[in-house]
Design an enzyme around this catalytic site. Structure first.
Site, PDB file in Angstrom:
ATOM      1  N   CYS A 142      -4.035 -16.263   6.508  1.00 46.41           N
ATOM      2  CA  CYS A 142      -5.042 -15.218   6.435  1.00 46.41           C
ATOM      3  C   CYS A 142      -5.384 -14.765   7.856  1.00 46.41           C
ATOM      4  CB  CYS A 142      -6.290 -15.750   5.730  1.00 46.41           C
ATOM      5  SG  CYS A 142      -7.689 -14.617   5.889  1.00 46.41           S
ATOM      6  N   CYS A 158      -9.268 -16.107   8.442  1.00 44.23           N
ATOM      7  CA  CYS A 158      -9.684 -17.513   8.413  1.00 44.23           C
ATOM      8  C   CYS A 158      -8.523 -18.486   8.561  1.00 44.23           C
ATOM      9  CB  CYS A 158     -10.463 -17.817   7.145  1.00 44.23           C
ATOM     10  SG  CYS A 158      -9.424 -17.896   5.682  1.00 44.23           S
ATOM     11  N   CYS A 176     -13.963 -17.520   3.443  1.00 43.13           N
ATOM     12  CA  CYS A 176     -13.338 -16.675   4.471  1.00 43.13           C
ATOM     13  C   CYS A 176     -14.355 -15.624   4.925  1.00 43.13           C
ATOM     14  CB  CYS A 176     -12.099 -16.001   3.893  1.00 43.13           C
ATOM     15  SG  CYS A 176     -11.408 -14.734   4.976  1.00 43.13           S
ATOM     16  N   LYS A 208       3.528  29.243  -7.047  1.00 37.14           N
ATOM     17  CA  LYS A 208       4.833  28.986  -6.453  1.00 37.14           C
ATOM     18  C   LYS A 208       5.171  27.545  -6.798  1.00 37.14           C
ATOM     19  CE  LYS A 208       7.475  29.506  -2.210  1.00 37.14           C
ATOM     20  NZ  LYS A 208       8.105  28.195  -2.220  1.00 37.14           N
ATOM     21  N   LYS A 256       1.600  30.366   1.342  1.00 36.58           N
ATOM     22  CA  LYS A 256       1.725  28.904   1.364  1.00 36.58           C
ATOM     23  C   LYS A 256       0.355  28.253   1.532  1.00 36.58           C
ATOM     24  CE  LYS A 256       5.305  26.978   1.862  1.00 36.58           C
ATOM     25  NZ  LYS A 256       6.731  26.844   2.021  1.00 36.58           N
ATOM     26  N   CYS A 314      -6.131 -14.273   0.109  1.00 36.60           N
ATOM     27  CA  CYS A 314      -6.715 -15.399   0.809  1.00 36.60           C
ATOM     28  C   CYS A 314      -7.610 -16.058  -0.239  1.00 36.60           C
ATOM     29  CB  CYS A 314      -7.552 -14.904   1.981  1.00 36.60           C
ATOM     30  SG  CYS A 314      -8.636 -16.189   2.616  1.00 36.60           S
TER      31      CYS A 314
HETATM   32  S1  IVH Z   1      10.321  34.794  -7.071  1.00 33.84           S
HETATM   33  C1  IVH Z   1      12.980  37.874  -5.629  1.00 33.84           C
HETATM   34  N1  IVH Z   1       8.406  33.376  -8.108  1.00 33.84           N
HETATM   35  O1  IVH Z   1      10.243  29.892  -4.175  1.00 33.84           O
HETATM   36  C2  IVH Z   1      12.017  36.843  -6.016  1.00 33.84           C
HETATM   37  N2  IVH Z   1       9.942  32.293  -6.650  1.00 33.84           N
HETATM   38  O2  IVH Z   1      11.451  31.033  -1.236  1.00 33.84           O
HETATM   39  C3  IVH Z   1      12.539  35.511  -5.818  1.00 33.84           C
HETATM   40  N3  IVH Z   1       9.542  29.885  -6.405  1.00 33.84           N
HETATM   41  O3  IVH Z   1      13.717  30.025  -4.113  1.00 33.84           O
HETATM   42  C4  IVH Z   1      11.720  34.394  -6.165  1.00 33.84           C
HETATM   43  N4  IVH Z   1       7.798  29.780  -7.736  1.00 33.84           N
HETATM   44  O4  IVH Z   1      12.703  28.758  -6.011  1.00 33.84           O
HETATM   45  C5  IVH Z   1       9.470  33.370  -7.303  1.00 33.84           C
HETATM   46  N5  IVH Z   1       6.672  32.233  -9.140  1.00 33.84           N
HETATM   47  C6  IVH Z   1       7.742  32.238  -8.338  1.00 33.84           C
HETATM   48  C7  IVH Z   1       8.212  31.061  -7.720  1.00 33.84           C
HETATM   49  C8  IVH Z   1       9.313  31.126  -6.865  1.00 33.84           C
HETATM   50  C9  IVH Z   1       8.630  29.100  -6.952  1.00 33.84           C
HETATM   51  C10 IVH Z   1      10.568  29.427  -5.449  1.00 33.84           C
HETATM   52  C11 IVH Z   1      11.955  29.899  -5.731  1.00 33.84           C
HETATM   53  C12 IVH Z   1      12.463  30.523  -4.460  1.00 33.84           C
HETATM   54  C13 IVH Z   1      11.433  30.136  -3.456  1.00 33.84           C
HETATM   55  C14 IVH Z   1      11.150  31.294  -2.526  1.00 33.84           C
END
Ligand code: IVH
Length: 710
Positions: free
Chosen positions: A449, A452, A472, A147, A355, A467
């Site tokens: 300092c 010192c 010191c 991501k 995440k 310093c």
């Molecule tokens: S797919 C329908 N793939 O993450 C699928 N999104 O909240 C839509 N993002 O706005 C997204 N890497 O900007 C997809 N490998 C990835 C991604 C990706 C980053 C971002 C994208 C999107 C947000 C998702």
């Protein structure tokens, strides 16, 4: 099950091996050409686009930057001469000189949805269960990809040409930023989408900035006194919206495409329902057309357990990846299953984001302390309300120096954004200006300092206040800590806290004091006894025989790390010979620049430092290399006693005895306070037990013994 065997992707698919060879030959011909003609324009466009692909998409350039620039300028000159011949796919046309002040709003072909989030294996299992319930399938394969933490983009291609680039906006409509998108070399201006039967396509992806490029940009900004960019995501988003595409180009943008969002043929038929029905294959197709897609970074997983394992693998290596990522995205591979899952108002039910644990967080800056280091550098350290980031509680963060505080405009009472990346020490990304209520106050640097009270100095061209009082107490204490540290004299039994305690109680005022400790008195201290004192004694004794580079490093000469120390000691038989080295001689050595050379000559020019070395020598520290006849092993065990016990597998008893003696040590027959090292083999018995009870003996393996004499 055939499709589970992932297709073999040839990452060079855009150009076959034969084409690569042919274009390389053409490059060579053009490079050697003395004069160009109108007819060369097309060839130059072709090879420059090829080399941009090698450089920006594959990250495997075939020519140097200079060669590229020369060819680029040749093309530019030709185009200036023959303006009618300018091809819109020419790399020179990525940057248009027109200023574009406003960005029109454009509607996306299909809405750009966001993703639902997941945070752990349970969430992933829930997602898998839902997908199976919605689709009625029992086996579902998923594609997992990074991501990317950047700014999302939709690219519209018509008849193989890039015609539009748009930001996500509100998901339905975004800003048209085509001009700025065209400067990104990893985005092809033209691609043979028709090979896939596509007449019109919208590709989804992320505009990113490589970590090292981002750091470089910020380093330049710092040097120019400009405001630092907070992170690559904000700067990618900002760069996409700059008015001048040339400026956008200077921001080092890059693009990863991760979704074929829309694809129709000449008759308007939706190919995503008929031909292009597997996400993993679509990504491979895009790779073959020259797009930068996550191929090596992604995986087609047979089930959710494989997904969880792959996600975990990436969470561990995210910091070593070239781009910022904040998680992984999991997508159902097959279209017919995706269709059955459908969408909510906000996100597809067939995809989810996983995440990673937070690396950034905000907290309040409560106070700033000023710490004085070994070299006198006064470092501002922010005390913040404790914050948990990626599994660690942070309450104290270095602010480095005054310039950085000014550049980031950090004030007492500010809410600050903190980032922690891997092993990197946490740092303040920025102050949240929008959260100020007027009660914040500037951070004032001390005019004396903090330890010192002498007046600090900030040498020309340096960012750090120092310093300059060598006496010191803070500096002395830090120098002592450095002297005994692992890479330096490595004194077992004399850790940082003990040094601080001994310094406070007056046992340690100078480095020489380490070799004249009042052991009887120490033995009476709370928490001390015969065993711990013996251990300390052994540690101090053993340190007298350290390699010269360690001793040199321990002296704490500025800019002389262990590596430089190694290079320096190769040049001498005795450490004090270094005092006669001139700067000219020093800079001839590998890795020694003028700054390092100056620092070395400065150190040896000070009489007190020479005295220190003489004193250490008379206290038994060996500043001389072992004589030639002992050179093979050196007398590294001088003054140390050894006993071998148990079944030895690496050498025999007699051999062991010989090795100890050859290296200047002695073997003894029993375990007592006078024994420094017990080397244990298999099935060691009573001697090991006795040594453990005594607590003063270093117990080591055969391998550790061999390492000592190597
Ligand atoms: S797919 C329908 N793939 O993450 C699928 N999104 O909240 C839509 N993002 O706005 C997204 N890497 O900007 C997809 N490998 C990835 C991604 C990706 C980053 C971002 C994208 C999107 C947000 C998702």
């Amino acid at each position: 099950m055939a499709y589970f065997s992932a297709p073999v992707y040839d990452y060079n698919m855009k150009y076959s091996a034969a084409q690569t060879k042919q274009l390389s030959e053409l490059t060579l011909q053009l490079k050697n050409k003395l004069a160009f003609a109108e007819a060369d324009i097309n060839s130059l466009v072709e090879i420059l686009n090829f080399h941009e692909y090698r450089y920006y998409v594959l990250n495997e350039p075939l020519i140097s930057d200079t060669e590229y620039d020369e060819l680029f300028h040749a093309l530019k000159a030709l185009e200036a001469k023959y303006p009618n011949q300018v091809n819109q796919n020419s790399p020179t046309q990525r940057v248009s000189s027109d200023l574009n002040s406003d960005f029109p709003t454009v509607e996306h072909t299909v809405p750009m949805l966001s993703l639902d989030n997941s945070y752990n294996a349970d969430d992933l299992n829930d997602f898998d269960r839902r997908v199976k319930e919605l689709s009625g399938e029992t086996e579902v394969s998923y594609v997992v990809e990074p991501k990317f933490d950047g700014s999302s983009i939709a690219l519209l291609y018509k008849n193989n040409q890039l015609v539009r680039g748009a930001t996500r906006g509100n998901g339905v409509a975004g800003e048209e930023v085509t001009q700025n998108v065209r400067v990104i070399q990893s985005i092809p201006l033209t691609a043979e989408l028709d090979k896939l039967g596509i007449a019109r396509a919208e590709l989804r992806g992320e505009i990113v900035i490589r970590k090292d490029v981002f750091d470089e940009i910020n380093a330049k900004r710092q040097a120019n006194g400009e405001k630092l960019l907070a992170n690559s995501r904000n700067s990618a988003a900002g760069a996409l919206r700059v008015k001048d595409p040339k400026e956008a180009r200077a921001r080092g943008l890059d693009a990863f495409l991760y979704q074929l969002g829309y694809a129709v043929d000449v008759d308007g038929n939706d190919l995503l329902q008929t031909e292009l029905v597997r996400h993993h294959d679509n990504i491979a197709h895009l790779a073959s057309l020259g797009f930068k897609v996550p191929v090596t970074e992604s995986k087609l997983c047979k089930n959710i357990n494989e997904v969880a394992a792959f996600v975990q693998e990436w969470e561990e290596k995210r910091d070593s990846y070239e781009y910022e990522i904040d998680g992984m995205v999991i997508k159902v591979n097959e279209r017919h299953i995706q269709n059955k899952c459908g969408f909510t108002a906000h996100h597809p039910r067939w995809a989810i984001a996983y995440k990673f644990k937070a690396k950034q967080g905000t907290t309040k800056l409560l106070d700033v302390e000023f710490q004085v280091g070994r070299t006198g550098a006064i470092t501002p350290v922010a005390k913040v309300e404790p914050l948990a980031l990626a599994g660690v509680i942070i309450s104290s963060i270095s602010l480095h120096n005054e310039d950085i505080i000014k550049q980031k405009d950090i004030r007492l009472g500010d809410t600050v954004l903190i980032e922690r990346a891997g092993d990197v020490i946490p740092y303040v990304v920025k102050s949240m200006e929008e959260l100020r209520d007027g009660s914040e106050s500037p951070i004032v640097f001390p005019t004396e300092c903090p330890v010192c009270s002498s007046k600090p100095e900030k040498p020309e061209g340096e960012a750090v206040w120092r310093c300059i009082n060598a006496e010191c107490p803070a500096q002395i204490e830090e120098r002592l800590i450095h002297f005994v540290s692992k890479d330096a004299m490595d004194i077992d039994g004399l850790g940082k806290d003990i040094v601080r305690r001994f310094y406070a109680s007056g046992y340690l005022k100078t480095v020489e004091d380490i070799y004249q400790l009042p052991y009887e008195e120490i033995e009476q201290l709370e928490g001390w006894g015969a065993k711990s004192v013996q251990k300390l004694k052994n540690g101090v004794e053993a340190s007298k025989n350290r390699k010269l580079e360690k001793i040199l490093y321990a002296l704490g000469i500025r800019h002389v790390g262990l590596g430089t120390a190694k290079i320096l000691v190769k040049e001498v038989e005795h450490l004090l010979e270094l005092k006669d080295f001139t700067q000219e001689r020093l800079v001839e050595l590998q890795d020694v620049g003028p700054k390092v050379a100056q620092s070395i000559t400065d150190f040896f020019a000070i009489e007190k430092n020479i005295e220190l070395l003489h004193n250490l020598e008379s206290l038994g520290v060996i500043l001389e290399k072992p004589a030639a006849d002992e050179a093979a092993g050196g007398k590294v065990l001088k003054g140390l006693t050894f006993l071998f016990t148990g079944t030895l597998s690496k050498f025999g008893r007699n051999e062991a005895k010989d090795m100890v003696e050859e290296n200047g040590g002695k073997t003894v027959s029993g375990v007592s306070k006078n024994l420094n090292y017990l080397v244990v083999g298999e099935n060691a018995g009573s001697k090991l037990k006795k040594a453990q009870e005594l607590g003063t003996v270093n117990i080591i393996s055969e391998d550790e013994f061999l390492n000592m004499i190597q």
